[in-house]
Structures are given as structure tokens and as C-alpha cells.
Design a protein around this motif. Structure first.
Motif, short mmCIF file in Angstrom:
data_model
loop_
_atom_site.label_atom_id
_atom_site.label_comp_id
_atom_site.label_asym_id
_atom_site.label_seq_id
_atom_site.Cartn_x
_atom_site.Cartn_y
_atom_site.Cartn_z
N SER A 103 85.18 104.13 -76.77
CA SER A 103 85.41 103.83 -75.36
C SER A 103 84.90 102.47 -75.16
O SER A 103 85.48 102.00 -74.25
CB SER A 103 84.24 104.95 -74.53
OG SER A 103 84.71 106.13 -74.96
N GLU A 104 84.06 101.80 -75.88
CA GLU A 104 83.57 100.48 -75.15
C GLU A 104 84.60 99.27 -75.29
O GLU A 104 84.46 98.87 -74.02
CB GLU A 104 82.61 99.91 -76.41
CG GLU A 104 81.66 98.90 -76.18
CD GLU A 104 81.06 98.29 -77.21
OE1 GLU A 104 81.15 97.17 -77.74
OE2 GLU A 104 79.99 99.18 -77.69
N ARG A 128 84.00 113.20 -64.30
CA ARG A 128 84.16 111.80 -64.89
C ARG A 128 83.90 110.61 -63.95
O ARG A 128 84.88 110.52 -62.88
CB ARG A 128 85.21 111.51 -65.90
CG ARG A 128 85.16 112.61 -67.15
CD ARG A 128 86.37 112.44 -67.98
NE ARG A 128 86.44 113.20 -69.07
CZ ARG A 128 86.96 114.51 -69.13
NH1 ARG A 128 87.32 115.09 -68.11
NH2 ARG A 128 86.82 115.45 -70.38
N GLU A 174 77.05 111.43 -71.82
CA GLU A 174 77.34 112.79 -71.67
C GLU A 174 76.40 113.46 -71.02
O GLU A 174 75.24 113.50 -71.62
CB GLU A 174 77.57 113.55 -73.09
CG GLU A 174 78.89 112.86 -73.67
CD GLU A 174 80.14 113.80 -73.52
OE1 GLU A 174 80.19 114.64 -72.60
OE2 GLU A 174 81.25 113.27 -73.99
N TYR A 188 80.02 104.82 -67.92
CA TYR A 188 81.00 105.65 -67.88
C TYR A 188 80.32 107.23 -68.21
O TYR A 188 79.89 107.65 -69.12
CB TYR A 188 82.17 105.69 -68.97
CG TYR A 188 83.11 106.72 -69.17
CD1 TYR A 188 83.64 107.30 -68.09
CD2 TYR A 188 83.69 106.99 -70.37
CE1 TYR A 188 84.54 108.27 -68.13
CE2 TYR A 188 84.52 108.02 -70.30
CZ TYR A 188 84.93 108.62 -69.32
OH TYR A 188 86.26 109.45 -69.42
N ILE A 242 83.12 106.21 -63.40
CA ILE A 242 82.52 104.99 -63.84
C ILE A 242 81.82 104.34 -62.99
O ILE A 242 82.18 104.12 -61.71
CB ILE A 242 83.96 103.74 -64.26
CG1 ILE A 242 84.55 104.46 -65.61
CG2 ILE A 242 83.39 102.54 -64.84
CD1 ILE A 242 85.68 103.86 -66.02
N ASN A 262 82.42 108.66 -80.10
CA ASN A 262 82.99 108.38 -78.63
C ASN A 262 82.74 107.34 -78.13
O ASN A 262 83.51 106.75 -77.24
CB ASN A 262 82.67 109.73 -77.90
CG ASN A 262 83.63 110.97 -78.63
OD1 ASN A 262 84.49 110.72 -79.29
ND2 ASN A 262 82.78 112.15 -77.91
N GLY A 263 81.48 106.84 -78.18
CA GLY A 263 80.90 105.51 -77.36
C GLY A 263 81.59 104.43 -77.94
O GLY A 263 81.97 103.51 -77.18
N ARG A 287 78.52 105.01 -72.66
CA ARG A 287 79.36 106.30 -72.31
C ARG A 287 78.18 107.46 -72.39
O ARG A 287 77.72 107.73 -73.49
CB ARG A 287 80.30 106.38 -73.27
CG ARG A 287 81.00 107.45 -73.10
CD ARG A 287 82.11 108.10 -74.32
NE ARG A 287 82.99 109.09 -74.10
CZ ARG A 287 82.84 109.98 -74.19
NH1 ARG A 287 81.65 110.45 -74.75
NH2 ARG A 287 83.84 111.02 -73.83
N LEU A 339 86.63 100.19 -71.90
CA LEU A 339 85.70 100.06 -70.66
C LEU A 339 85.45 98.30 -70.64
O LEU A 339 85.49 97.69 -69.35
CB LEU A 339 84.22 100.60 -70.93
CG LEU A 339 84.26 101.92 -70.78
CD1 LEU A 339 83.03 102.68 -71.29
CD2 LEU A 339 84.60 102.64 -69.47
#
Length: 215
Positions: A59-60, A170, A117, A158, A172, A55-56, A115, A63
Motif C-alpha cells: 500500500s505504501e 476505509r 487494521e 490509511y 485516509i 499489505n502495508g 496502513r 499512498l
């Protein structure tokens, strides 16, 4: 270089994610465990298939693109599997999420992307009041050590916060690590000898004393 070559190259030096381990400040790995990995007597755990890693990675880039829209004063450079080495001490290295060039001045900087959690209150406390987790701050310092022309840097985080009632929040956040390397020079002066000392243990295969994290 491809990812396999990149993974091999990372073992030949100290990267950003290693810094907190060296100082005994990593929540994931001790300085002795890191030493064992670097000298080849412990296998580095493969976490590439874990959901939070995938997921990271996914997402990178999004972002990064959003940062480019928000901060148009910077040119953003990204090269997959890039490693920057310190010229005098090549084992001091960093794999940049992005390099930044300030358009007006040509100054060099960096963007680190996280990112995260957040599953409980204790984890969230590390982000309160404009703070960032200590191990992430130490990771960003590696940019300045690996590239002595780096003069400023950002962390874009994030945060996915899981609340007790099942809701998810969520957000940023952007953190200025330094507007000039002078702001973090004292930390760099402290950290650099620690990395040199640790790598001498690796090269000479001398096991360092275990550094216990603060409670």
C-alpha cells in the motif's frame, strides 16, 4: 543498500519503531526486550511474511503517489532501504517512508505512512478526535532527531476499520505532525537524552530497568 544490508544496519542503532519501546510505551515490545535484541541475546522476530506487513508494504507506494497528487507544493523523494543517521550520534537513525522538499522555500520535511487494521473499539479510540497512537507519534519524532535539518512532517494513515456487524470502513487521514520543529522541540529535548542513555546500556551491555506501560 539491499534489504539484507538494511536489516543489519538497523540493529546498529535506534530506529523510529524502537522509540516507544525505550520509553515503555510500545504495545508490542518492552524496553528490556529491545535491549536484548540490540545486544544480540534475543532474535528479532521476523514478521516479513505476515499479511499486515505485506499489505502495508504494497500500500505504501500507492499512498505516497496519492499524497504527491494531493500536496503538489512538495517534491517527494523516496529511496528504498534508506537510513538517515544523526551526525553527532549515528545510532539515532530513521528509515524514511518519504522525504519532502517544500518547493517554494526548500525546507526539508518527511512523510510517514501507516496502513492500520482496526479490529475493535479500543484500537479506534486511539484515532479519535484528531489523535494518533502515541507510539506512532514517537516514531515520527525520530525523523527530527536523526536529521536536524528536518523542519516539518506529515503522517498519512490509511485506516481499515472492521465493525461489529461485519462491515468494513476505509478512510485516509492526513496529520500534520509539526509545521516547524519548534512545535515539537520540548518533546525532542526530552527524547534525545533517553535514547543516548538507552544506547549506553547497549554499548556497555548493562541491562536497563524494566519500564512497565501505564494501564
Amino acid at each position: 543498500m539491499n534489504r539484507e544490508e538494511w536489516l543489519k544496519e538497523r540493529k546498529k542503532g535506534i530506529g523510529g519503531s524502537d522509540v516507544a519501546c525505550i520509553l515503555g510505551m510500545s504495545p508490542y515490545k518492552s524496553n528490556v526486550e529491545l535491549w536484548e535484541e540490540k545486544v544480540g541475546i534475543r532474535e528479532t522476530e521476523d514478521i516479513s511474511n505476515k499479511d499486515y506487513v505485506k499489505n502495508g508494504i504494497e500500500s505504501e507506494n500507492l499512498l505516497r503517489m496519492l499524497f504527491a497528487i494531493d500536496y503538489q507544493e512538495y517534491e517527494i523523494l523516496h529511496e528504498e532501504n534508506e537510513i538517515i543517521h544523526n551526525k553527532e550520534y549515528p545510532f539515532i537513525q530513521v528509515s524514511p517512508d518519504s522525504r519532502l522538499i517544500e518547493r517554494k522555500t526548500g525546507r526539508k520535511g518527511f512523510l510517514e505512512i501507516k496502513r492500520c487494521e482496526i479490529m475493535n473499539h479500543r484500537q479506534y479510540e486511539k484515532w479519535r478526535d484528531g489523535s494518533i497512537p502515541q507510539n506512532y507519534y514517537l516514531q515520527t519524532l525520530q525523523y527530527f532527531l536523526a536529521d536536524e535539518d528536518m523542519d516539518f512532517g506529515y503522517l498519512r494513515a490509511y485506516l481499515i476499520r472492521h465493525l461489529a456487524d461485519g462491515k468494513v470502513v476505509r478512510e485516509i487521514r492526513d496529520y500534520v505532525i509539526a509545521n516547524s520543529r519548534n512545535e515539537v522541540q520540548n518533546d525532542l529535548d526530552y527524547l534525545k537524552p533517553k535514547e543516548i542513555e538507552f544506547w549506553s546500556y547497549v554499548e556497555n551491555k548493562i541491562k536497563p530497568a524494566l519500564i512497565l506501560p501505564e494501564i
